[in-house]
Design a protein around this motif. Structure first.
Motif, PDB file in Angstrom:
ATOM      1  N   ASN A 225     -14.761  24.277 -12.157  1.00 51.46           N
ATOM      2  CA  ASN A 225     -14.193  22.919 -12.307  1.00 51.46           C
ATOM      3  C   ASN A 225     -12.545  22.935 -12.722  1.00 51.46           C
ATOM      4  O   ASN A 225     -12.106  22.103 -13.192  1.00 51.46           O
ATOM      5  N   GLY A 226     -12.073  24.080 -12.122  1.00 49.56           N
ATOM      6  CA  GLY A 226     -10.679  24.205 -12.233  1.00 49.56           C
ATOM      7  C   GLY A 226      -9.822  23.332 -11.145  1.00 49.56           C
ATOM      8  O   GLY A 226     -10.352  22.687 -10.343  1.00 49.56           O
ATOM      9  N   HIS A 227      -8.407  23.174 -11.477  1.00 51.20           N
ATOM     10  CA  HIS A 227      -7.584  22.300 -10.651  1.00 51.20           C
ATOM     11  C   HIS A 227      -7.122  23.125  -9.563  1.00 51.20           C
ATOM     12  O   HIS A 227      -6.971  24.253  -9.541  1.00 51.20           O
ATOM     13  N   THR A 228      -6.966  22.397  -8.391  1.00 53.45           N
ATOM     14  CA  THR A 228      -6.536  22.998  -7.021  1.00 53.45           C
ATOM     15  C   THR A 228      -5.289  22.123  -6.673  1.00 53.45           C
ATOM     16  O   THR A 228      -5.035  21.002  -7.428  1.00 53.45           O
ATOM     17  N   LEU A 229      -4.439  22.863  -5.832  1.00 57.53           N
ATOM     18  CA  LEU A 229      -3.348  21.877  -5.253  1.00 57.53           C
ATOM     19  C   LEU A 229      -3.746  20.567  -4.724  1.00 57.53           C
ATOM     20  O   LEU A 229      -3.016  19.643  -4.706  1.00 57.53           O
ATOM     21  N   LEU A 230      -4.838  20.487  -3.928  1.00 51.10           N
ATOM     22  CA  LEU A 230      -5.562  19.633  -3.360  1.00 51.10           C
ATOM     23  C   LEU A 230      -5.604  18.443  -4.324  1.00 51.10           C
ATOM     24  O   LEU A 230      -5.307  17.455  -4.121  1.00 51.10           O
ATOM     25  N   LYS A 231      -6.508  18.915  -5.251  1.00 49.75           N
ATOM     26  CA  LYS A 231      -6.767  17.740  -6.335  1.00 49.75           C
ATOM     27  C   LYS A 231      -5.426  17.138  -6.919  1.00 49.75           C
ATOM     28  O   LYS A 231      -5.458  16.208  -7.386  1.00 49.75           O
ATOM     29  N   THR A 232      -4.627  17.981  -7.198  1.00 48.99           N
ATOM     30  CA  THR A 232      -3.240  17.510  -7.752  1.00 48.99           C
ATOM     31  C   THR A 232      -2.508  16.488  -7.056  1.00 48.99           C
ATOM     32  O   THR A 232      -2.058  15.873  -7.643  1.00 48.99           O
ATOM     33  N   LEU A 233      -2.409  16.850  -5.682  1.00 50.30           N
ATOM     34  CA  LEU A 233      -1.694  16.075  -4.847  1.00 50.30           C
ATOM     35  C   LEU A 233      -2.321  14.697  -4.405  1.00 50.30           C
ATOM     36  O   LEU A 233      -1.851  13.984  -3.842  1.00 50.30           O
ATOM     37  N   ASP A 234      -3.707  14.920  -4.405  1.00 47.41           N
ATOM     38  CA  ASP A 234      -4.405  13.819  -3.548  1.00 47.41           C
ATOM     39  C   ASP A 234      -4.402  12.540  -4.550  1.00 47.41           C
ATOM     40  O   ASP A 234      -5.397  12.314  -5.382  1.00 47.41           O
ATOM     41  N   ASN A 235      -3.607  11.811  -4.075  1.00 49.63           N
ATOM     42  CA  ASN A 235      -3.469  10.163  -4.683  1.00 49.63           C
ATOM     43  C   ASN A 235      -3.742   9.231  -3.407  1.00 49.63           C
ATOM     44  O   ASN A 235      -3.127   8.207  -3.683  1.00 49.63           O
ATOM     45  N   THR A 236      -4.250   9.548  -2.482  1.00 53.89           N
ATOM     46  CA  THR A 236      -4.702   8.843  -1.336  1.00 53.89           C
ATOM     47  C   THR A 236      -5.532   7.515  -1.835  1.00 53.89           C
ATOM     48  O   THR A 236      -6.519   7.769  -2.768  1.00 53.89           O
ATOM     49  N   VAL A 237      -5.782   6.678  -0.919  1.00 55.14           N
ATOM     50  CA  VAL A 237      -6.535   5.357  -1.456  1.00 55.14           C
ATOM     51  C   VAL A 237      -7.434   5.155  -0.238  1.00 55.14           C
ATOM     52  O   VAL A 237      -8.233   4.165  -0.293  1.00 55.14           O
ATOM     53  N   THR A 238      -7.505   5.858   0.792  1.00 51.18           N
ATOM     54  CA  THR A 238      -8.610   5.847   1.789  1.00 51.18           C
ATOM     55  C   THR A 238      -9.128   7.128   1.963  1.00 51.18           C
ATOM     56  O   THR A 238      -8.588   8.203   2.021  1.00 51.18           O
TER      57      THR A 238
ATOM     58  N   GLU B 123      15.131  24.970 -11.089  1.00 53.38           N
ATOM     59  CA  GLU B 123      14.166  24.442 -12.161  1.00 53.38           C
ATOM     60  C   GLU B 123      12.970  24.051 -11.354  1.00 53.38           C
ATOM     61  O   GLU B 123      12.339  23.027 -11.587  1.00 53.38           O
ATOM     62  N   GLY B 124      12.409  25.022 -10.842  1.00 54.87           N
ATOM     63  CA  GLY B 124      11.051  25.040 -10.100  1.00 54.87           C
ATOM     64  C   GLY B 124       9.761  24.977 -10.951  1.00 54.87           C
ATOM     65  O   GLY B 124      10.046  25.564 -12.188  1.00 54.87           O
ATOM     66  N   ARG B 125       8.861  24.255 -10.895  1.00 50.84           N
ATOM     67  CA  ARG B 125       7.324  24.039 -11.609  1.00 50.84           C
ATOM     68  C   ARG B 125       6.371  24.276 -10.964  1.00 50.84           C
ATOM     69  O   ARG B 125       6.341  23.950  -9.723  1.00 50.84           O
ATOM     70  N   HIS B 126       5.528  24.712 -11.547  1.00 52.76           N
ATOM     71  CA  HIS B 126       4.086  24.963 -10.882  1.00 52.76           C
ATOM     72  C   HIS B 126       3.550  23.535 -10.746  1.00 52.76           C
ATOM     73  O   HIS B 126       3.236  22.990 -11.923  1.00 52.76           O
TER      74      HIS B 126
ATOM     75  N   ALA C  87       5.492  29.852  -3.840  1.00 51.49           N
ATOM     76  CA  ALA C  87       5.023  29.782  -2.775  1.00 51.49           C
ATOM     77  C   ALA C  87       4.512  28.213  -2.345  1.00 51.49           C
ATOM     78  O   ALA C  87       4.453  27.556  -1.432  1.00 51.49           O
ATOM     79  N   LEU C  88       4.008  27.610  -3.625  1.00 52.00           N
ATOM     80  CA  LEU C  88       3.593  26.244  -3.420  1.00 52.00           C
ATOM     81  C   LEU C  88       4.742  25.322  -3.193  1.00 52.00           C
ATOM     82  O   LEU C  88       4.565  24.109  -2.516  1.00 52.00           O
ATOM     83  N   ILE C  89       5.895  25.561  -3.834  1.00 50.43           N
ATOM     84  CA  ILE C  89       6.989  24.474  -3.457  1.00 50.43           C
ATOM     85  C   ILE C  89       7.335  24.803  -1.971  1.00 50.43           C
ATOM     86  O   ILE C  89       7.580  23.625  -1.416  1.00 50.43           O
ATOM     87  N   THR C  90       7.267  26.024  -1.462  1.00 48.83           N
ATOM     88  CA  THR C  90       7.670  26.102  -0.091  1.00 48.83           C
ATOM     89  C   THR C  90       6.760  25.506   0.865  1.00 48.83           C
ATOM     90  O   THR C  90       7.109  24.818   1.902  1.00 48.83           O
TER      91      THR C  90
END
Length: 869
Positions: free
Chosen positions: A285-298, A583-586, A632-635
């Protein structure tokens, strides 16, 4: 005792014949109002579905296992069987039992497997359900991915590693390959996938081209850009063959095939997709980049975002096209809000339109499709006022399909039932015959009320009522109080405790008219609805394009929303080789912080001339891995066309991202942690280019300290000098000895994660600073993890004694000698020492580090300490 054929009932003989055609599937056999399973299928069904397993006589003294469920519960039970990994053949009655003498004709109307699913309960809105096929073509391997629920069809070919990465990224529900390739497939891709094998003759160029040309109604495949991709074409042909073979003949929604070109996308091998936790977390049940970024509505946007995530762009102009659009949507916030509002009302347009040829769409879904087309019209109007080139091109692709939209709105009820056979689907005025029949049915019922009133007045029975049942239709019901008033012309049909029921010739005459009209209405409505669906078939391709355009707009709106909500900034994509992050962040860790706690941002600079490799040291748990991953994620996010979690970012075009972060044993493959680590690292050093970004975390920790340092040291030297590519590299290590490389290699720089000691405690400041660290704070971390105080105290004693005896000092001197030597790395601290050290060396070499428990390690350390003493 085995039954002879003559002993079996006609029903079981029919079942046996059909089961022989589908031996590897659970056969759901329709018998009246139930789906029954027999013999081994019944045992499986009872176990998976939790239904009762019984036995029934089979026309002789023997019995068969039996388990069944009501036919209306098919959707519920079907998805449970498929989710459990079973292939399911649905066998229906092909004739009306009322019109047939003897046994009813039956046949399989649908085969459902994990990769061939269109039922909503088997699908996830935010994920595709791909059926894949792999063809081993010698020098190149071909692969195809088809989602029958959306009509999307992709092909690619290349190396085994490339196909493996695609399988990891698409995550198909089922993979097909030739039966003779079972050992090869398992050896190459392991047992990660649900698989099914097909005959070898299916995997041929001639057959593949034939079935593909027939599907697309073309004379060649040139228009799809796949001509010459023989291995990929063969895989695609096998996919279509499988669909036909599993009773899916209606595939008009599969209108195109798309080529995936490796050079179009930033490369990440499957280890990197896993290590960066893009789609799956290592923690439950950990967070992934997909879960973090996914604010789509369709649903279309959610599925496309996942694809953008694992296939970032490599072309600067295409990346900037997305970034320009995101920036435009941020500035035009009112437009963005209006667009999101319309997209939210669309539903899953892509899967709705795919249900039309599959004959799975119901009246209510047809109305939802019409509402979606209304949103297409609204979005097209909104985009008519924009000045963004990319949105302008997307708008031009939108087709409101006015002809079919008007027809649906004019012909289908606003709130129709789900099932056509419930009636009330088509509007009045659509068909004169339907209107006439409805008038008869409606007025007939009115006339029945008139009959009731007339007879009540004629007989003086005030409580007289007309009702209906399935046994003898409409009847007059008279309570016992008034039964002496019943005329002789009435025919008594039933006597109850408190009343009697009668019929009359007049009542029967109108009953025939009403019931006949209602039956005809259902038949006629079904026919009219089928005609509408046939007309809808012509609009499949333009509606699919609408759905795909909406998915793209949704993803771009999602990026704009994230940028505003989480303070992301636009990255600058350059043709150079520098990576400059301020000032990069995860993005994932930042979102999981407790309320009010700010993420400690850090700067990263990497280039080919001055600072190509950063050796990063610092305490365990201090944040080294987070810093590596966020770089890596920012890139990656920048190459997706997304804004990034940084104050600013200048990112040179990157063609590959490699990570070696963490490792675990591959027990099924017989590989230790160290072997897995070396396999992944070998894949990196053999594939790097000047535009690669390499992230290495704790290389060599799976073996002995000396082997580990030797390997880590050599890798840094190779990346710096021997490869000739100078890839940008971040190398986190607990081997502080690697800090000596800064003095030897001009483009290697030492950095550490800062900390502060307070008494016996350590405070992690999580800030990057120049210079190496020589303290791992391992015992401090052990204390924080909850180790018993007596163990911690003993560890401190052992550490103090070791430091006092200068073992580490001798080792450090050898490291310095290596750093200043021009010879190849030869790491052996024992060669120049006494017999005692030789004995220590011999004992250490006899230890299997991969099997050593922590307690055994402490005992071994204590033994060495006593030898020194």
């Amino acid at each position: 005792m085995a039954k002879s054929k003559s002993e079996e009932t006609p029903l079981m003989l029919q079942h046996k014949a059909i089961k022989e055609r589908y031996p590897d599937a659970v056969l759901l056999f329709r018998v009246g109002d139930f789906y029954e399973t027999f013999n081994e299928d019944a045992v499986i069904a009872a176990q998976v579905l939790g239904i009762v397993l019984t036995k029934r006589a089979n026309g002789s003294a023997s019995y068969v296992d039996l388990a069944g469920f009501p036919h209306h519960a098919l959707d519920t039970y079907l998805h449970k069987l498929v989710k459990a990994g079973y292939r399911v053949a649905v066998c229906d009655q092909l004739e009306d039992p009322k019109t047939v003498k003897g046994i009813v004709k039956r046949g399989v109307t649908e085969m459902v497997t994990p990769g061939v699913a269109v039922n909503d309960k088997l699908l996830e809105n935010a994920s595709n359900n791909f059926l894949a096929a792999v063809h081993f073509g010698g020098e190149v391997t071909g692969v195809s991915f088809l989602d029958i629920s959306t009509g999307e069809f992709f092909v690619a070919e290349g190396s085994i590693e490339y196909v493996d990465k695609l399988l990891q990224s698409f995550r198909p529900a089922e993979v097909l390959f030739a039966r003779q390739q079972q050992k090869n497939f398992k050896a190459t891709f392991g047992t990660r996938f649900y698989t099914y094998t097909l005959e070898e003759w299916i995997f041929t160029t001639t057959y593949a081209e034939e079935i593909l040309l027939k599907q697309f109604q073309t004379h060649s495949l040139k228009g799809f850009g796949v001509e010459g991709l023989n291995a990929a074409t063969i895989a695609a042909g096998a996919t279509l063959h499988y669909l036909k073979d599993t009773e899916h003949p209606n595939l008009q929604h599969i209108t195109r095939i798309q080529r995936i070109d490796q050079d179009d996308f930033l490369w990440m091998d499957r280890f990197t997709v896993r290590n960066l936790e893009l789609l799956n977390s290592s923690v439950e049940n950990g967070h992934t980049l997909l879960k973090t970024l996914d604010n789509t509505v369709t649903p279309m946007g959610a599925r496309l975002l996942k694809r953008w995530l694992v296939f970032p762009l490599r072309q600067k102009d295409r990346i900037n096209e997305r970034l320009d659009t995101v920036e435009y949507l941020i500035k035009e916030s009112a437009l963005a809000n209006d667009l999101r509002g319309h997209l939210k009302q669309t539903g899953d347009l892509e899967r709705l339109v795919s249900k039309i040829p599959l004959k799975k769409i119901n009246p209510r879904e047809v109305m939802q499709l019409a509402r979606a087309l209304q949103q297409v019209a609204a979005v097209k109007t909104l985009l008519g006022r924009n000045t963004n080139d990319y949105l302008e091109r997307l708008k031009a692709k939108l087709d409101t399909c006015p002809g079919i939209l008007d027809r649906i709105l004019n012909e289908v009820m606003e709130n129709p039932p789900v099932l056509v056979n419930k009636g009330g689907v088509m509007r009045d005025g659509v068909n004169k015959e339907l209107d006439d029949l409805r008038a008869i049915a409606t007025k007939g019922k009115d006339y029945l009320l008139q009959i009731q009133q007339k007879e009540s007045e004629a007989t003086g029975i005030p409580s007289l009522k007309i009702a209906f049942n399935n046994v003898f239709g409409y009847y007059l019901e008279v309570t016992n109080t008034h039964k002496n008033k019943v005329p002789d012309t009435w025919i008594r049909k039933q006597t109850l405790a408190n009343a009697e029921r009668y019929i009359t010739p007049e009542l029967k005459e109108y009953e025939e008219k009403i019931v006949g009209a209602e039956d005809k209405i259902l038949v006629l409505e079904t026919r009219l609805f089928d005609e509408l669906l046939a007309d809808l078939q012509k609009y499949i391709e333009p509606i699919q394009t609408d759905a795909q355009v909406f998915g793209r707009i949704d993803c771009l709106l999602c990026f704009a929303h994230n940028a505003v909500q989480y303070k992301y900034r636009r990255p600058q994509i350059t043709d150079g080789y520098e990576l400059l992050i301020k000032e990069g962040r995860h993005p994932v860790i930042e979102r999981g912080l407790p309320a009010g706690e700010a993420y400690v941002a850090n700067d990263i600079t990497l280039d080919k001339e001055e600072q190509q490799i950063i050796i990063l040291t610092g305490p365990n748990m201090s944040g080294k891995s987070a810093l590596l991953r966020q770089t890596a994620l920012i890139t990656l996010m920048a190459h997706m066309g997304s804004f990034v979690p940084a104050a600013s970012a200048e990112i040179g075009l990157t063609d590959k991202i490699f990570t070696r972060v963490g490792a675990s044993d591959n027990l099924s493959g017989g590989e230790s942690t160290f072997m897995v680590e070396m396999n992944e690292t070998a894949s990196i050093v053999n594939s790097i280019t000047p535009r690669s970004l390499v992230i290495l975390d704790e290389i060599g920790r799976g073996t002995s300290t000396y082997d580990g340092i030797s390997i880590a040291w050599s890798i840094v030297e190779y990346l710096h000098d021997m490869s000739g590519h100078r890839p940008k590299t971040l190398f986190a290590t607990h081997y502080h000895e690697l800090n000596e490389l800064e003095a030897k290699l001009g483009r290697v720089k030492n950095y550490h994660i800062t900390n502060m000691e307070s008494g016996n405690k350590i405070i992690f400041l999580r800030k990057l600073a120049p210079g190496g660290s020589r303290h791992s704070f391992g015992i401090h971390v052990a204390r924080m993890a909850g180790m018993p105080p007596e163990l911690i105290n003993r560890a401190n004693e052992v550490l103090a004694q070791l430091e006092e005896k200068h073992i580490d000092g001798a080792f450090q001197q050898n490291i310095k000698n290596i750093a200043t030597s021009s010879q190849k790395l030869q790491l052996n601290i024992f060669d120049a020492h006494s017999d005692t050290f030789k004995e220590i060396r011999d004992r250490l070499e006899s230890v299997d580090i991969n099997r050593l428990t922590p307690v055994e390690a402490l005992l071994k350390l204590n033994e060495i300490k006593s030898m020194i003493g």
